[in-house]
Design a protein around this motif. Structure first.
Motif, PDB file in Angstrom:
ATOM      1  N   ILE A  23       4.854  -9.713  -1.114  1.00  0.00           N
ATOM      2  CA  ILE A  23       5.144  -8.573  -0.253  1.00  0.00           C
ATOM      3  C   ILE A  23       3.842  -8.053   0.348  1.00  0.00           C
ATOM      4  CG2 ILE A  23       6.247  -6.322  -0.105  1.00  0.00           C
ATOM      5  CD1 ILE A  23       7.672  -7.018  -2.760  1.00  0.00           C
ATOM      6  N   LYS A  24       3.848  -7.838   1.642  1.00  0.00           N
ATOM      7  CA  LYS A  24       2.636  -7.364   2.317  1.00  0.00           C
ATOM      8  C   LYS A  24       2.986  -6.210   3.251  1.00  0.00           C
ATOM      9  CE  LYS A  24      -0.317 -10.351   3.958  1.00  0.00           C
ATOM     10  NZ  LYS A  24      -0.932 -11.368   4.875  1.00  0.00           N
ATOM     11  N   LEU A  25       2.162  -5.172   3.215  1.00  0.00           N
ATOM     12  CA  LEU A  25       2.288  -4.053   4.143  1.00  0.00           C
ATOM     13  C   LEU A  25       1.088  -4.059   5.071  1.00  0.00           C
ATOM     14  CD1 LEU A  25       3.644  -1.393   5.116  1.00  0.00           C
ATOM     15  CD2 LEU A  25       2.233  -0.195   3.436  1.00  0.00           C
ATOM     16  N   VAL A  26       1.348  -4.148   6.372  1.00  0.00           N
ATOM     17  CA  VAL A  26       0.282  -4.128   7.371  1.00  0.00           C
ATOM     18  C   VAL A  26       0.388  -2.835   8.163  1.00  0.00           C
ATOM     19  CG1 VAL A  26      -0.740  -5.276   9.369  1.00  0.00           C
ATOM     20  CG2 VAL A  26       0.308  -6.644   7.537  1.00  0.00           C
ATOM     21  N   VAL A  27      -0.712  -2.077   8.194  1.00  0.00           N
ATOM     22  CA  VAL A  27      -0.783  -0.829   8.961  1.00  0.00           C
ATOM     23  C   VAL A  27      -1.656  -1.065  10.181  1.00  0.00           C
ATOM     24  CG1 VAL A  27      -1.462   1.599   8.937  1.00  0.00           C
ATOM     25  CG2 VAL A  27      -0.543   0.545   6.857  1.00  0.00           C
ATOM     26  N   ASN A  28      -1.120  -0.811  11.357  1.00  0.00           N
ATOM     27  CA  ASN A  28      -1.881  -0.994  12.600  1.00  0.00           C
ATOM     28  C   ASN A  28      -2.541   0.318  12.990  1.00  0.00           C
ATOM     29  OD1 ASN A  28      -1.161  -3.805  13.135  1.00  0.00           O
ATOM     30  ND2 ASN A  28       0.915  -2.999  13.393  1.00  0.00           N
ATOM     31  N   GLY A 438       2.916   6.264   2.802  1.00  0.00           N
ATOM     32  CA  GLY A 438       3.997   6.711   1.934  1.00  0.00           C
ATOM     33  C   GLY A 438       4.940   5.551   1.652  1.00  0.00           C
ATOM     34  N   LEU A 439       5.269   5.342   0.373  1.00  0.00           N
ATOM     35  CA  LEU A 439       6.086   4.205  -0.041  1.00  0.00           C
ATOM     36  C   LEU A 439       7.221   4.660  -0.943  1.00  0.00           C
ATOM     37  CD1 LEU A 439       3.096   1.887  -0.927  1.00  0.00           C
ATOM     38  CD2 LEU A 439       4.719   1.426   0.912  1.00  0.00           C
ATOM     39  N   VAL A 440       8.377   4.053  -0.781  1.00  0.00           N
ATOM     40  CA  VAL A 440       9.528   4.314  -1.645  1.00  0.00           C
ATOM     41  C   VAL A 440      10.041   2.979  -2.168  1.00  0.00           C
ATOM     42  CG1 VAL A 440      11.826   5.319  -1.850  1.00  0.00           C
ATOM     43  CG2 VAL A 440      10.166   6.332  -0.268  1.00  0.00           C
ATOM     44  N   ASN A 441      10.146   2.851  -3.484  1.00  0.00           N
ATOM     45  CA  ASN A 441      10.830   1.706  -4.087  1.00  0.00           C
ATOM     46  C   ASN A 441      12.206   2.181  -4.529  1.00  0.00           C
ATOM     47  OD1 ASN A 441      11.725  -0.551  -5.397  1.00  0.00           O
ATOM     48  ND2 ASN A 441      10.207  -0.510  -7.034  1.00  0.00           N
ATOM     49  N   SER A 442      13.235   1.808  -3.774  1.00  0.00           N
ATOM     50  CA  SER A 442      14.595   2.289  -4.052  1.00  0.00           C
ATOM     51  C   SER A 442      15.264   1.555  -5.207  1.00  0.00           C
ATOM     52  CB  SER A 442      15.465   2.145  -2.799  1.00  0.00           C
ATOM     53  OG  SER A 442      14.986   2.971  -1.763  1.00  0.00           O
ATOM     54  N   ASP A 443      14.744   0.411  -5.582  1.00  0.00           N
ATOM     55  CA  ASP A 443      15.361  -0.374  -6.652  1.00  0.00           C
ATOM     56  C   ASP A 443      15.306   0.403  -7.960  1.00  0.00           C
ATOM     57  OD1 ASP A 443      15.895  -2.383  -8.697  1.00  0.00           O
ATOM     58  OD2 ASP A 443      15.617  -3.860  -7.107  1.00  0.00           O
ATOM     59  N   ALA A 444      16.463   0.594  -8.571  1.00  0.00           N
ATOM     60  CA  ALA A 444      16.541   1.418  -9.782  1.00  0.00           C
ATOM     61  C   ALA A 444      16.045   0.707 -11.020  1.00  0.00           C
ATOM     62  CB  ALA A 444      17.982   1.870  -9.999  1.00  0.00           C
ATOM     63  N   THR A 445      15.878  -0.622 -10.965  1.00  0.00           N
ATOM     64  CA  THR A 445      15.521  -1.359 -12.185  1.00  0.00           C
ATOM     65  C   THR A 445      14.291  -2.240 -12.054  1.00  0.00           C
ATOM     66  OG1 THR A 445      17.006  -3.198 -11.596  1.00  0.00           O
ATOM     67  CG2 THR A 445      17.926  -1.405 -12.936  1.00  0.00           C
ATOM     68  N   GLN A 446      13.912  -2.629 -10.838  1.00  0.00           N
ATOM     69  CA  GLN A 446      12.832  -3.587 -10.656  1.00  0.00           C
ATOM     70  C   GLN A 446      11.618  -2.951  -9.981  1.00  0.00           C
ATOM     71  OE1 GLN A 446      12.954  -6.656 -11.897  1.00  0.00           O
ATOM     72  NE2 GLN A 446      15.076  -6.386 -12.584  1.00  0.00           N
ATOM     73  N   ALA A 447      10.453  -3.149 -10.598  1.00  0.00           N
ATOM     74  CA  ALA A 447       9.207  -2.726  -9.980  1.00  0.00           C
ATOM     75  C   ALA A 447       8.843  -3.681  -8.854  1.00  0.00           C
ATOM     76  CB  ALA A 447       8.086  -2.678 -11.020  1.00  0.00           C
ATOM     77  N   ALA A 448       7.842  -3.314  -8.085  1.00  0.00           N
ATOM     78  CA  ALA A 448       7.368  -4.179  -6.998  1.00  0.00           C
ATOM     79  C   ALA A 448       5.874  -3.993  -6.842  1.00  0.00           C
ATOM     80  CB  ALA A 448       8.093  -3.852  -5.694  1.00  0.00           C
ATOM     81  N   ALA A 449       5.233  -4.993  -6.263  1.00  0.00           N
ATOM     82  CA  ALA A 449       3.814  -4.889  -5.928  1.00  0.00           C
ATOM     83  C   ALA A 449       3.625  -5.444  -4.539  1.00  0.00           C
ATOM     84  CB  ALA A 449       2.968  -5.658  -6.938  1.00  0.00           C
ATOM     85  N   LEU A 450       2.788  -4.790  -3.762  1.00  0.00           N
ATOM     86  CA  LEU A 450       2.530  -5.264  -2.412  1.00  0.00           C
ATOM     87  C   LEU A 450       1.046  -5.203  -2.120  1.00  0.00           C
ATOM     88  CD1 LEU A 450       1.950  -2.530  -0.491  1.00  0.00           C
ATOM     89  CD2 LEU A 450       4.411  -2.293  -0.764  1.00  0.00           C
ATOM     90  N   THR A 451       0.597  -6.103  -1.278  1.00  0.00           N
ATOM     91  CA  THR A 451      -0.788  -6.049  -0.820  1.00  0.00           C
ATOM     92  C   THR A 451      -0.820  -5.253   0.475  1.00  0.00           C
ATOM     93  OG1 THR A 451      -0.532  -8.137   0.366  1.00  0.00           O
ATOM     94  CG2 THR A 451      -1.398  -8.227  -1.889  1.00  0.00           C
ATOM     95  N   LEU A 452      -1.903  -4.518   0.649  1.00  0.00           N
ATOM     96  CA  LEU A 452      -2.037  -3.638   1.813  1.00  0.00           C
ATOM     97  C   LEU A 452      -3.160  -4.127   2.709  1.00  0.00           C
ATOM     98  CD1 LEU A 452      -1.363  -0.985   3.348  1.00  0.00           C
ATOM     99  CD2 LEU A 452      -3.039   0.147   1.881  1.00  0.00           C
ATOM    100  N   GLN A 453      -2.865  -4.237   3.996  1.00  0.00           N
ATOM    101  CA  GLN A 453      -3.867  -4.528   5.007  1.00  0.00           C
ATOM    102  C   GLN A 453      -3.865  -3.430   6.055  1.00  0.00           C
ATOM    103  OE1 GLN A 453      -3.465  -9.418   5.130  1.00  0.00           O
ATOM    104  NE2 GLN A 453      -3.682  -8.264   7.026  1.00  0.00           N
ATOM    105  N   VAL A 454      -5.039  -3.099   6.553  1.00  0.00           N
ATOM    106  CA  VAL A 454      -5.160  -2.192   7.686  1.00  0.00           C
ATOM    107  C   VAL A 454      -5.675  -3.028   8.843  1.00  0.00           C
ATOM    108  CG1 VAL A 454      -6.213  -0.109   8.603  1.00  0.00           C
ATOM    109  CG2 VAL A 454      -5.579  -0.220   6.190  1.00  0.00           C
ATOM    110  N   GLY A 455      -4.753  -3.402   9.724  1.00  0.00           N
ATOM    111  CA  GLY A 455      -5.087  -4.399  10.724  1.00  0.00           C
ATOM    112  C   GLY A 455      -5.355  -5.717  10.016  1.00  0.00           C
ATOM    113  N   ALA A 456      -6.528  -6.300  10.282  1.00  0.00           N
ATOM    114  CA  ALA A 456      -6.903  -7.546   9.600  1.00  0.00           C
ATOM    115  C   ALA A 456      -7.790  -7.287   8.396  1.00  0.00           C
ATOM    116  CB  ALA A 456      -7.615  -8.469  10.589  1.00  0.00           C
ATOM    117  N   ASN A 457      -8.016  -6.026   8.083  1.00  0.00           N
ATOM    118  CA  ASN A 457      -8.971  -5.675   7.033  1.00  0.00           C
ATOM    119  C   ASN A 457      -8.281  -5.322   5.723  1.00  0.00           C
ATOM    120  OD1 ASN A 457     -11.125  -5.905   8.942  1.00  0.00           O
ATOM    121  ND2 ASN A 457     -10.631  -3.835   9.678  1.00  0.00           N
TER     122      ASN A 457
END
Length: 514
Positions: A23-28, A438-457
């Motif tokens: 899972i990846k979150l990219v912020v422009n 701001g992040l919301v994990n709606s899953d009631a039973t499973q955790a999650a992990a994501l990598t964060l990028q700001v643009g290409a950085n």
């Protein structure tokens, strides 16, 4: 609390699985969007149950510490949230409210029956002067809802003149006699409430003509002109948006929209506020997609009918609505407030942010003791609800500049036949210059992990707060240890990645460093 932290730690350990790592979150950050108006975090206080009386207003003679009748503890808690705006006196109550009943000596004000909410006496102790005292104590803006249901154009126009007039007209002198020399600052003024239902059961075409008639007589000094609001859509209906934006031109700045969320999706038999199964958890949270959809369709209509973007959408009633708490007056709309409500609020925030070009206000229903309240009180005690803490986490987004985000490989959360995106994200550049996510994990039973990028950085670190709990219906109750409270959250980049770990059923808001 130790058990809760241990459970969270175990949940976070799961998040390092191979599936979550994709899972990846990219912020422009180089593509700034519209400003997220602070009034998206607005509040609503109606004459309903103990939402005002007892909950906030105890009167100057009360032994409960107060300032001119308003509870000190409640006002202090609301100030911590940086409440930007309060809507009053309703709601359905507004269309049976005659403002002259709420001015002058309190012991001489008429007693009426609150026919909408519980059939209880309304002594009009809180009126125009008291309301403005509250918003001034909070440092908030004032949103006044005029009575179009049982009132008249003259009554609506004269209330506005009473509040904003500066000359020596008799009605202005009456305000001065009642203790207020300086005009009140009215920021927003609405004509009617839910005119499709409790405000008159009108057709949109009829209401549009009524609005044009009434708005003709709304006059104030130019420097104290409020934004004028028309009563608009309900739930998924965009007919009102179409009709009003085509047919009203004068004294018209925004269309109000309302939508509530019930676990069952049905008005009758809404569902329980606590003690619910996971199927009702997801049924509740998944319905926020409908808010996104109706805003998208409303925006298309407004972009066609109002290309210069003079009109805004004010989502001035939203929130959870459950079956009445057993043993309570059903007309008081008393309900418990749990972790589910906190996530529901955060999901609404993320949707409103994504439509910040048109959505310039929203008002959760309501502030104290009613529906999805920030605060619950009993006599001289109060408790801060999970929803309060969701609002608290999101305060950095007030007047921040929105930034586009992309969530890659967002997991699907599914229970039975109901499914929704597992994660929801928003990002903005705060007034302090910091980048917030701001992040919301709606899953009631499973955790999650994501990598964060700001643009290409890859950012160096993230620091903020986390809100979660062990149970889906965890709540904060008077006289008991709080189960839902924010925790510090901090993570550093490692191996060229910044990984944000999200426990099941959680909200995280962080400032990004580097």
């Amino acid at each position: 609390m130790k058990k809760q932290l241990a459970a969270i730690a175990a949940s976070l350990a799961w998040a390092f699985g191979a599936q979550a790592a994709d899972i990846k979150l990219v912020v422009n950050a180089d593509q700034p969007g519209p400003v997220i108006h602070r009034n998206i975090y607005g509040q609503f206080a109606e004459h309903l149950g103990t939402g005002i009386y007892e909950g906030m207003w105890v009167g100057p003679e009360s032994k409960i510490p107060n300032v001119r009748g308003w509870r000190k503890d409640v006002v202090a808690a609301l100030k911590e949230l940086k409440v930007p705006l309060v809507r009053w006196p309703g709601g359905c109550f507004a269309d049976e409210y005659h403002w002259r009943d709420g001015i002058g000596p309190r012991n001489k004000r008429p007693i009426k029956v609150n026919t909408h909410w519980g059939g209880v006496p309304e002594n009009n102790a809180v009126g125009t002067h008291e309301f403005f005292d509250l918003v001034e104590q909070l440092g908030a803006e004032a949103y006044v809802n005029a009575n179009m249901g049982t009132g008249s154009p003259q009554e609506a126009a004269e209330w506005l003149e009473y509040m904003t007039g500066e000359g020596n007209a008799t009605i202005v002198e009456q305000r001065r006699k009642n203790g207020r020399d300086k005009p009140f600052r009215v920021h927003y003024y609405a004509l009617g409430n839910e005119t499709w239902g409790c405000g008159g059961n009108m057709r949109p075409e009829y209401y549009a003509d009524m609005y044009r008639h009434w708005a003709t007589f709304l006059k104030t000094p130019e420097h104290n002109r409020p934004k004028f609001i028309a009563s608009g859509g309900n739930d998924q209906d965009t007919t009102w948006t179409e009709v009003l934006s085509k047919n009203i031109r004068h004294n018209f700045d925004a269309i109000a929209h309302h939508a509530y969320t019930f676990p069952s999706g049905k008005w009758e038999g809404k569902g329980s506020a606590a003690g619910f199964p996971e199927a009702e958890w997801i049924s509740m949270l998944s319905q926020v997609k409908k808010i996104d959809d109706v805003l998208a369709r409303s925006t298309v209509i407004l972009d066609r009918n109002d290309p210069k973007k003079k009109l805004a959408i004010y989502f001035d009633e939203w929130g959870s609505w459950y079956d009445p708490e057993p043993g309570s007056n059903p007309g008081f709309l008393v309900q418990r407030n749990t972790l589910r409500d906190a996530l529901l609020a955060a999901l609404h925030f993320n949707v409103f942010h994504s439509h910040a070009d048109r959505v310039k206000m929203s008002n959760v229903a309501q502030m104290v003791n009613v529906l999805q309240a920030m605060i619950l009180t009993s006599k001289d005690k109060l408790v801060l609800t999970p929803t309060y803490h969701a609002f608290s986490l999101y305060t950095p987004f007030q007047d921040a500049t929105s930034l586009p985000v992309t969530l890659e490989n967002n997991p699907v959360y599914k229970v039975g036949a109901t499914e929704m995106p597992g994660l929801s994200a928003t990002a903005a550049r705060g007034k302090d210059g910091k980048l917030y996510v701001g992040l919301v994990n709606s899953d009631a039973t499973q955790a999650a992990a994501l990598t964060l990028q700001v643009g290409a950085n890859t950012p160096k670190a993230a620091k903020g707060r986390l809100l979660t709990a062990g149970a889906m219906d965890a709540q904060n109750e008077l006289g008991k240890p709080a189960q839902v409270v924010p925790q510090a959250y901090e993570v550093q980049a490692a191996d060229g990645k910044l990984t944000l770990k999200l426990p099941a059923k959680s909200i995280v808001v962080v400032a990004i460093e580097g």
